[in-house]
Motif scaffolding. Structure first.
Motif, PDB file in Angstrom:
ATOM      1  N   PRO A  22       0.788  -1.290   0.138  1.00  0.00           N
ATOM      2  CA  PRO A  22      -0.291  -0.101  -0.370  1.00  0.00           C
ATOM      3  C   PRO A  22       0.787   1.203   0.038  1.00  0.00           C
ATOM      4  CG  PRO A  22       0.348  -0.803   2.178  1.00  0.00           C
ATOM      5  CD  PRO A  22       0.618  -2.075   1.161  1.00  0.00           C
ATOM      6  N   LEU A  23       1.823   1.240   0.522  1.00  0.00           N
ATOM      7  CA  LEU A  23       3.239   2.608   0.757  1.00  0.00           C
ATOM      8  C   LEU A  23       3.702   2.577  -1.098  1.00  0.00           C
ATOM      9  CD1 LEU A  23       3.755   4.582   2.157  1.00  0.00           C
ATOM     10  CD2 LEU A  23       6.164   3.008   2.841  1.00  0.00           C
ATOM     11  N   GLY A  55      -4.234   6.415  -5.803  1.00  0.00           N
ATOM     12  CA  GLY A  55      -4.045   6.620  -4.650  1.00  0.00           C
ATOM     13  C   GLY A  55      -3.785   8.018  -4.523  1.00  0.00           C
ATOM     14  N   LYS A  62       7.039   7.760   5.626  1.00  0.00           N
ATOM     15  CA  LYS A  62       7.605   6.212   5.421  1.00  0.00           C
ATOM     16  C   LYS A  62       7.669   6.788   4.553  1.00  0.00           C
ATOM     17  CE  LYS A  62       4.516   4.259   9.368  1.00  0.00           C
ATOM     18  NZ  LYS A  62       3.857   4.206   9.570  1.00  0.00           N
ATOM     19  N   TRP A  66       0.038   6.895  -0.522  1.00  0.00           N
ATOM     20  CA  TRP A  66      -0.851   5.769  -0.171  1.00  0.00           C
ATOM     21  C   TRP A  66      -1.824   4.846  -1.304  1.00  0.00           C
ATOM     22  CZ3 TRP A  66       1.279   2.575   4.136  1.00  0.00           C
ATOM     23  CH2 TRP A  66       2.737   3.862   5.168  1.00  0.00           C
ATOM     24  N   GLY A 109      -5.178   3.134   9.646  1.00  0.00           N
ATOM     25  CA  GLY A 109      -4.334   3.483   9.010  1.00  0.00           C
ATOM     26  C   GLY A 109      -4.540   3.110   7.262  1.00  0.00           C
ATOM     27  N   GLU A 110      -3.356   1.636   6.831  1.00  0.00           N
ATOM     28  CA  GLU A 110      -3.532   1.106   5.939  1.00  0.00           C
ATOM     29  C   GLU A 110      -4.124  -0.319   5.971  1.00  0.00           C
ATOM     30  OE1 GLU A 110      -0.036   0.178   7.979  1.00  0.00           O
ATOM     31  OE2 GLU A 110      -0.088   2.508   7.618  1.00  0.00           O
ATOM     32  N   GLY A 115      -3.994   4.876   4.220  1.00  0.00           N
ATOM     33  CA  GLY A 115      -2.296   5.543   4.533  1.00  0.00           C
ATOM     34  C   GLY A 115      -2.530   6.371   6.016  1.00  0.00           C
ATOM     35  N   GLY A 116      -2.117   6.543   6.336  1.00  0.00           N
ATOM     36  CA  GLY A 116      -1.865   8.349   6.948  1.00  0.00           C
ATOM     37  C   GLY A 116      -2.918   8.959   7.978  1.00  0.00           C
ATOM     38  N   TYR A 383       1.517  -5.401   4.218  1.00  0.00           N
ATOM     39  CA  TYR A 383       2.469  -4.332   4.688  1.00  0.00           C
ATOM     40  C   TYR A 383       2.928  -4.353   6.524  1.00  0.00           C
ATOM     41  CZ  TYR A 383       4.435   0.773   5.649  1.00  0.00           C
ATOM     42  OH  TYR A 383       5.325   1.443   6.072  1.00  0.00           O
TER      43      TYR A 383
END
Length: 399
Positions: A22-23, A55, A62, A66, A109-110, A115-116, A383
């Motif tokens: 996901p990142l 995304g 990081k 995301w 998050g993710e 995420g985030g 992740y």
């Protein structure tokens, strides 16, 4: 939300992202110059322009954003965010139904698909942590989704916008009816005094819930307990309620003294019956050796990185030495609870630190329990770095 930007993912990262990673890492992007405004929606494509995922662009420590969906046609709009929040709340339904625990994570998050973004619940009051300007640009969608899904007494926010993930100071209150502080919340029947309006840390780390309960229920009775890097003394409170003979809480921060006194007091424990020490933890080890102090249980929960006047601690480099210092002041057959929230190494590596510490101390040990994140801290299987918490209960074997 404006035009979507095509972002080319380098070949060596494309397959990983196609499988659900996901990142959006900075080093995976070929055309960085096309990323202008944080919050922009991005279409991730491989070098042959085949669609991988969609995304948002948002810089944090990081990465550069995301993944939100693997569906090319899915819109990132109010229904999208409402669906994610609703699913997250449904997953935590057992926590909402438990009168003994009123503080827990609602959105992780993710692990919950965005995420985030972190959302924590404190007895009907919510704290939203935004980890980039990118995710913050969706603020109105996310707050509406939360209000439409749960009964909200109030919302506070923490902005963690700079690339080091540090807290940006400003008024935390967003909306609703502000509670009186301290707000008393419960965890497995134990009370915590929290301050949602007082900077980045409200007074308790929710990810250690299962560990605290285990200490109270199975390990504390009749024991002398040392709690290092004690913050507001949460482990010490659970140990005392579990029948510990005495707890000693050590932390460098001056505010740890009144905060720990408060946590004992709201649980009906006289703080004068406990030992609360404001001191550099590394100095305390030397003090304990000099005074020939030993403990039946030592709890180690250092930050991943810490700095005092004379010493800088990094979990990845220094945990073995921290354990060696701990072994020296732990009674034979005593228990060391070693914990780290450092995401740069896994449980296997963490156990290698434990093995090295005992080998270099000419000691023997056995691992008797281990924990990772509790169920409300949902993680993504693609992740692994998101499952950062590693806690190991170690018995120091005599002889």
């Amino acid at each position: 939300m404006g035009k979507e930007i095509d972002i080319k993912v380098k070949a060596k990262y494309a397959s990983k992202m196609g499988k659900g990673f996901p990142l959006i890492a900075k080093e995976s992007i070929s055309n960085l110059h096309d990323l202008q405004e944080e919050g922009s929606l991005v279409r991730l494509v491989d070098e042959n322009k085949r669609f991988l995922a969609k995304g948002y662009y948002g810089k944090q420590n990081k990465g550069y954003g995301w993944v939100l969906t693997k569906s090319e046609n899915e819109k990132i709009d109010q229904p999208f965010f409402s669906g994610k929040i609703r699913a997250a709340v449904e997953f935590r339904n057992p926590y909402f139904q438990d009168p003994e625990t009123t503080a827990f994570r609602v959105f992780n998050g993710e692990g919950d698909g965005i995420g985030g973004l972190i959302i924590d619940h404190y007895d009907g009051h919510y704290v939203i942590s935004w980890y980039s300007k990118g995710i913050y640009s969706f603020k109105e969608y996310i707050i509406k989704a939360l209000q439409d899904t749960v009964e909200v007494k109030s919302i506070y926010q923490k902005k963690r916008f700079d690339t080091k993930g540090q807290y940006v100071e400003e008024d935390d209150f967003v909306m609703g009816e502000q509670p009186e502080f301290p707000l008393l919340v419960k965890e497995n029947g134990v009370q915590f005094a929290v301050y949602l309006n007082d900077g980045a840390m409200v007074g308790v780390f929710l990810d250690q819930r299962d560990v605290r309960r285990k200490i109270r229920d199975d390990y504390a009775k009749g024991k002398t307990v040392l709690n290092m890097f004690s913050y507001t003394g949460a482990f010490s409170v659970f140990a005392a309620l579990g029948g510990a003979i005495k707890t000693t809480s050590v932390d460098l921060a001056n505010r740890s003294l009144p905060k720990t006194i408060e946590q004992f007091s709201v649980n009906g424990i006289d703080p004068k019956t406990q030992n609360i020490v404001v001191m550099d933890v590394f100095k305390y080890f030397k003090y304990a050796v000099k005074k020939e102090l030993k403990f039946d249980m030592v709890i180690l929960d250092p930050p991943s990185f810490a700095k005092s006047k004379k010493f800088t601690f990094s979990a990845g480099k220094d945990y073995t030495n921290l354990l060696k210092d701990t072994i020296a002041i732990t009674e034979d057959e005593g228990v060391i609870i070693a914990s780290t929230n450092c995401s740069t190494f896994d449980m296997k590596k963490f156990k290698s630190f434990i093995e090295a510490a005992f080998r270099e101390s000419n000691g023997k040990y056995e691992i008797i329990e281990q924990f990772s994140l509790p169920a409300d801290f949902k993680t993504s299987p693609e992740y692994k770095e998101g499952n950062y918490l590693k806690v190991v209960f170690i018995r120091k074997i005599k002889g």
